[in-house]
Design a protein around this motif. Sequence first.
Motif, PDB file in Angstrom:
ATOM      1  N   PRO A   1       7.262   7.160  25.568  1.00 25.26           N
ATOM      2  CA  PRO A   1       5.941   6.637  25.182  1.00 25.26           C
ATOM      3  C   PRO A   1       4.798   7.527  25.655  1.00 25.26           C
ATOM      4  CG  PRO A   1       6.881   5.338  26.976  1.00 25.26           C
ATOM      5  CD  PRO A   1       7.934   6.298  26.551  1.00 25.26           C
ATOM      6  N   ASN A   2       3.607   7.260  25.118  1.00 24.53           N
ATOM      7  CA  ASN A   2       2.440   8.077  25.417  1.00 24.53           C
ATOM      8  C   ASN A   2       1.270   7.140  25.772  1.00 24.53           C
ATOM      9  OD1 ASN A   2       0.009   9.535  25.123  1.00 24.53           O
ATOM     10  ND2 ASN A   2       0.990  11.003  23.728  1.00 24.53           N
ATOM     11  N   PRO A   3       0.824   7.163  27.026  1.00 28.20           N
ATOM     12  CA  PRO A   3      -0.226   6.215  27.456  1.00 28.20           C
ATOM     13  C   PRO A   3      -1.504   6.323  26.631  1.00 28.20           C
ATOM     14  CG  PRO A   3       0.650   7.464  29.323  1.00 28.20           C
ATOM     15  CD  PRO A   3       1.234   8.070  28.096  1.00 28.20           C
ATOM     16  N   LYS A   4      -1.812   7.526  26.152  1.00 22.60           N
ATOM     17  CA  LYS A   4      -3.033   7.685  25.353  1.00 22.60           C
ATOM     18  C   LYS A   4      -2.913   6.990  23.996  1.00 22.60           C
ATOM     19  CE  LYS A   4      -4.758  11.802  27.636  1.00 22.60           C
ATOM     20  NZ  LYS A   4      -4.741  13.269  27.664  1.00 22.60           N
ATOM     21  N   ALA A   5      -1.708   6.990  23.473  1.00 24.78           N
ATOM     22  CA  ALA A   5      -1.484   6.247  22.229  1.00 24.78           C
ATOM     23  C   ALA A   5      -1.681   4.756  22.475  1.00 24.78           C
ATOM     24  CB  ALA A   5      -0.075   6.515  21.693  1.00 24.78           C
ATOM     25  N   ASP A   6      -1.159   4.289  23.604  1.00 24.50           N
ATOM     26  CA  ASP A   6      -1.320   2.867  23.941  1.00 24.50           C
ATOM     27  C   ASP A   6      -2.799   2.488  23.993  1.00 24.50           C
ATOM     28  OD1 ASP A   6       1.375   2.994  24.207  1.00 24.50           O
ATOM     29  OD2 ASP A   6       1.428   2.656  26.375  1.00 24.50           O
ATOM     30  N   SER A   7      -3.579   3.275  24.730  1.00 27.63           N
ATOM     31  CA  SER A   7      -4.965   2.854  24.947  1.00 27.63           C
ATOM     32  C   SER A   7      -5.809   2.985  23.681  1.00 27.63           C
ATOM     33  CB  SER A   7      -5.592   3.620  26.117  1.00 27.63           C
ATOM     34  OG  SER A   7      -5.745   4.973  25.785  1.00 27.63           O
ATOM     35  N   MET A   8      -5.547   4.010  22.861  1.00 28.35           N
ATOM     36  CA  MET A   8      -6.339   4.149  21.632  1.00 28.35           C
ATOM     37  C   MET A   8      -5.954   3.140  20.565  1.00 28.35           C
ATOM     38  SD  MET A   8      -8.952   6.167  21.294  1.00 28.35           S
ATOM     39  CE  MET A   8      -9.144   6.742  19.595  1.00 28.35           C
ATOM     40  N   SER A   9      -4.807   2.518  20.724  1.00 22.64           N
ATOM     41  CA  SER A   9      -4.386   1.548  19.699  1.00 22.64           C
ATOM     42  C   SER A   9      -5.179   0.250  19.829  1.00 22.64           C
ATOM     43  CB  SER A   9      -2.897   1.245  19.830  1.00 22.64           C
ATOM     44  OG  SER A   9      -2.651   0.451  20.974  1.00 22.64           O
ATOM     45  N   VAL A  10      -5.879   0.075  20.947  1.00 22.30           N
ATOM     46  CA  VAL A  10      -6.626  -1.152  21.225  1.00 22.30           C
ATOM     47  C   VAL A  10      -5.711  -2.361  20.994  1.00 22.30           C
ATOM     48  CG1 VAL A  10      -8.826  -2.369  20.882  1.00 22.30           C
ATOM     49  CG2 VAL A  10      -8.721   0.083  20.544  1.00 22.30           C
ATOM     50  N   GLY A  11      -5.960  -3.180  20.041  1.00 26.66           N
ATOM     51  CA  GLY A  11      -5.135  -4.380  19.864  1.00 26.66           C
ATOM     52  C   GLY A  11      -3.877  -4.165  19.045  1.00 26.66           C
ATOM     53  N   ALA A  12      -3.602  -2.928  18.680  1.00 27.56           N
ATOM     54  CA  ALA A  12      -2.444  -2.676  17.819  1.00 27.56           C
ATOM     55  C   ALA A  12      -1.251  -2.185  18.632  1.00 27.56           C
ATOM     56  CB  ALA A  12      -2.808  -1.661  16.730  1.00 27.56           C
ATOM     57  N   ILE A  13      -1.205  -2.599  19.877  1.00 23.65           N
ATOM     58  CA  ILE A  13      -0.150  -2.145  20.779  1.00 23.65           C
ATOM     59  C   ILE A  13       1.234  -2.544  20.272  1.00 23.65           C
ATOM     60  CG2 ILE A  13      -0.375  -4.183  22.284  1.00 23.65           C
ATOM     61  CD1 ILE A  13       0.280  -0.604  23.556  1.00 23.65           C
ATOM     62  N   ASP A  14       1.295  -3.641  19.529  1.00 26.95           N
ATOM     63  CA  ASP A  14       2.587  -4.066  18.972  1.00 26.95           C
ATOM     64  C   ASP A  14       3.159  -3.019  18.017  1.00 26.95           C
ATOM     65  OD1 ASP A  14       0.266  -4.825  17.511  1.00 26.95           O
ATOM     66  OD2 ASP A  14       1.440  -6.153  16.236  1.00 26.95           O
ATOM     67  N   ILE A  15       2.269  -2.384  17.264  1.00 25.50           N
ATOM     68  CA  ILE A  15       2.740  -1.353  16.339  1.00 25.50           C
ATOM     69  C   ILE A  15       3.258  -0.141  17.110  1.00 25.50           C
ATOM     70  CG2 ILE A  15       1.977   0.301  14.580  1.00 25.50           C
ATOM     71  CD1 ILE A  15       0.244  -1.916  13.419  1.00 25.50           C
TER      72      ILE A  15
ATOM     73  N   LEU B   1       1.048  -4.755   0.274  1.00 31.60           N
ATOM     74  CA  LEU B   1       1.775  -3.493   0.337  1.00 31.60           C
ATOM     75  C   LEU B   1       1.977  -3.125   1.794  1.00 31.60           C
ATOM     76  CD1 LEU B   1      -0.148  -1.468  -2.400  1.00 31.60           C
ATOM     77  CD2 LEU B   1       1.745  -3.065  -2.658  1.00 31.60           C
ATOM     78  N   ASN B   2       3.163  -2.764   2.146  1.00 36.01           N
ATOM     79  CA  ASN B   2       3.428  -2.440   3.539  1.00 36.01           C
ATOM     80  C   ASN B   2       4.344  -1.231   3.655  1.00 36.01           C
ATOM     81  OD1 ASN B   2       3.491  -2.548   6.307  1.00 36.01           O
ATOM     82  ND2 ASN B   2       4.658  -4.450   6.434  1.00 36.01           N
ATOM     83  N   PRO B   3       3.861  -0.075   3.169  1.00 38.87           N
ATOM     84  CA  PRO B   3       4.702   1.127   3.260  1.00 38.87           C
ATOM     85  C   PRO B   3       4.901   1.517   4.723  1.00 38.87           C
ATOM     86  CG  PRO B   3       2.453   1.744   2.715  1.00 38.87           C
ATOM     87  CD  PRO B   3       2.526   0.240   2.626  1.00 38.87           C
ATOM     88  N   ILE B   4       5.989   2.200   4.993  1.00 44.87           N
ATOM     89  CA  ILE B   4       6.217   2.766   6.324  1.00 44.87           C
ATOM     90  C   ILE B   4       5.326   4.000   6.480  1.00 44.87           C
ATOM     91  CG2 ILE B   4       7.935   3.928   7.781  1.00 44.87           C
ATOM     92  CD1 ILE B   4      10.057   2.247   6.100  1.00 44.87           C
ATOM     93  N   ILE B   5       4.626   4.081   7.593  1.00 47.08           N
ATOM     94  CA  ILE B   5       3.812   5.267   7.881  1.00 47.08           C
ATOM     95  C   ILE B   5       4.631   6.191   8.782  1.00 47.08           C
ATOM     96  CG2 ILE B   5       1.707   6.114   9.013  1.00 47.08           C
ATOM     97  CD1 ILE B   5       1.195   4.589   6.363  1.00 47.08           C
TER      98      ILE B   5
ATOM     99  N   LYS C   1       4.586  -0.924   9.940  1.00 50.83           N
ATOM    100  CA  LYS C   1       5.778  -0.126  10.259  1.00 50.83           C
ATOM    101  C   LYS C   1       5.449   1.346  10.485  1.00 50.83           C
ATOM    102  CE  LYS C   1       7.504  -2.433   6.616  1.00 50.83           C
ATOM    103  NZ  LYS C   1       8.368  -2.659   5.454  1.00 50.83           N
ATOM    104  N   LEU C   2       5.635   1.781  11.728  1.00 54.67           N
ATOM    105  CA  LEU C   2       5.301   3.156  12.100  1.00 54.67           C
ATOM    106  C   LEU C   2       6.549   3.911  12.552  1.00 54.67           C
ATOM    107  CD1 LEU C   2       3.160   5.356  12.774  1.00 54.67           C
ATOM    108  CD2 LEU C   2       2.905   4.248  15.019  1.00 54.67           C
TER     109      LEU C   2
ATOM    110  N   ALA D   1      -5.704   1.574  12.823  1.00 51.24           N
ATOM    111  CA  ALA D   1      -6.126   1.538  11.416  1.00 51.24           C
ATOM    112  C   ALA D   1      -5.080   0.836  10.554  1.00 51.24           C
ATOM    113  CB  ALA D   1      -6.371   2.958  10.911  1.00 51.24           C
ATOM    114  N   MET D   2      -3.814   1.079  10.862  1.00 49.79           N
ATOM    115  CA  MET D   2      -2.744   0.389  10.123  1.00 49.79           C
ATOM    116  C   MET D   2      -2.910  -1.113  10.238  1.00 49.79           C
ATOM    117  SD  MET D   2       0.612   2.663  11.236  1.00 49.79           S
ATOM    118  CE  MET D   2       1.784   1.460  10.553  1.00 49.79           C
ATOM    119  N   LYS D   3      -3.109  -1.556  11.468  1.00 46.33           N
ATOM    120  CA  LYS D   3      -3.186  -3.001  11.697  1.00 46.33           C
ATOM    121  C   LYS D   3      -4.431  -3.611  11.051  1.00 46.33           C
ATOM    122  CE  LYS D   3      -2.432  -6.572  15.127  1.00 46.33           C
ATOM    123  NZ  LYS D   3      -1.745  -6.920  16.361  1.00 46.33           N
ATOM    124  N   ASN D   4      -5.546  -2.854  11.033  1.00 41.21           N
ATOM    125  CA  ASN D   4      -6.750  -3.341  10.352  1.00 41.21           C
ATOM    126  C   ASN D   4      -6.443  -3.738   8.905  1.00 41.21           C
ATOM    127  OD1 ASN D   4      -8.808  -0.881  12.020  1.00 41.21           O
ATOM    128  ND2 ASN D   4      -8.854  -3.088  12.360  1.00 41.21           N
TER     129      ASN D   4
END
Lengths: 238, 238
Positions: free
Chosen positions: B43-57, B3-7, B32-33, B24-27
């Motif tokens: 963009p928002n640098p804080k979003a980038d850093s908190m995404s850890v490895g989910a930067i692609d999303i 299942l891959n709903p858009i968030i 799709k965000l 969490a999405m990537k986990n």
Amino acid sequence: MSLNPIIILVAPQLGENIGASARAMKNFGLTKLRIVSPRDGWPNPKADSMSVGAIDIIQNAQIYDTLLEAIADIECLYATTAQPRDMNKNYLLTQDLGRKYPQNQKVAIMFGRENCGLTNEEIAHANMILSIKTKPDFSSLNIAHAVALVAYECYKTVALPEENSKLDNEQIVCTRGELEYFFDHLFNELEANKFFKVPEKYPHMTQNIRNIFTRIDKLSQNELQTLRGIISSLSKKT
Amino acid sequence: MSLNPIIILVAPQLGENIGASARAMKNFGLTKLRIVSPRDGWPNPKADSMSVGAIDIIQNAQIYDTLLEAIADIECLYATTAQPRDMNKNYLLTQDLGRKYPQNQKVAIMFGRENCGLTNEEIAHANMILSIKTKPDFSSLNIAHAVALVAYECYKTVALPEENSKLDNEQIVCTRGELEYFFDHLFNELEANKFFKVPEKYPHMTQNIRNIFTRIDKLSQNELQTLRGIISSLSKKT
């Protein structure tokens, strides 16, 4: 009736995560928090502010220097991991937690540090691994997310007290502290008998032995006494 | 099939929460965000850093000025709320999402702002309310926790059937015959050490000991070997 296991955070690094974990606990009716060796000391203002309305859980949190102290009175201990590890330990998936929850025991669920989770040595203390299934290639969960998922599963469950309780015998289940005392006894006797021939293998071998005995479901105090009697008897020098 | 709903995050305030939501999405395999009118721009640098490895999303997130633009192509829209609202709308609990997921539609699930969730006007656009059951007196979820719970339910639905069996470790479980051989060894040594002081109690005591070791779930051949090694070592007379 809702489930209320003790949540143990092992060496958490960020106060924000402790606060967010407390909030998630309260969302789903969990109230008991223990923290082992928080990196930034305690109390932690960032934990307070991130807990939002769950400040009561933060204020009532119990703080310990070592994991052994934090689990001494626990009868059933789960270690959370994202991916199954190559350990000889039973796994339970989070979605089965409610159905298999040990109703009449003092239960705790431990969560590891942000950057590297729980060590294998820490996991060896647990009766069982509680596994959150994630994508295998992106398995590192935020710790507060992991707490939220477990708390959510606890709350979702409609417990079946009367069915579950029939499985319990009337003996008193031993605590992790009592089991630790048994391991001390066993490992001392084994050392005296030169069981550990290669010193470097000591941690690995004792961990394997822990993993055997921690898998005994509902080991009672009487049974632990029997095991200690066996060790004493066998190691008697005549 | 997963299942891959858009968030859809509606007017999120903190970059940290956007990043944590992406992680969490990537986990749990969501990719799709969409973000409607993020308060602190993009963009928002804080979003980038908190995404850890989910930067692609984060990098592939689609940004919209209005909710209507963000949902224009959606065929089935869920609005998440912690508590049911007094609206004439159907509810679905998160735990039923997988079972009732509209397979052949373009699905999106929207989450509200941190301080006040979704407005009734926004909810009115949804086909259905997706409700996360919380304690009624503490229902305000962290937005990233809410995303994590929904993503977890999506993944749980699809990941389990075929993967469950992999949780078993690869060691060979010992047979009852091998276990019996272990008991022979143990009881012989115990007899030699006069463990059974009262002969009449022998059957009862050996039965108790059997009950301890037979409770070890999936005892492996290697572990049985370890137990036999322990007995040999302890009973060695020097």
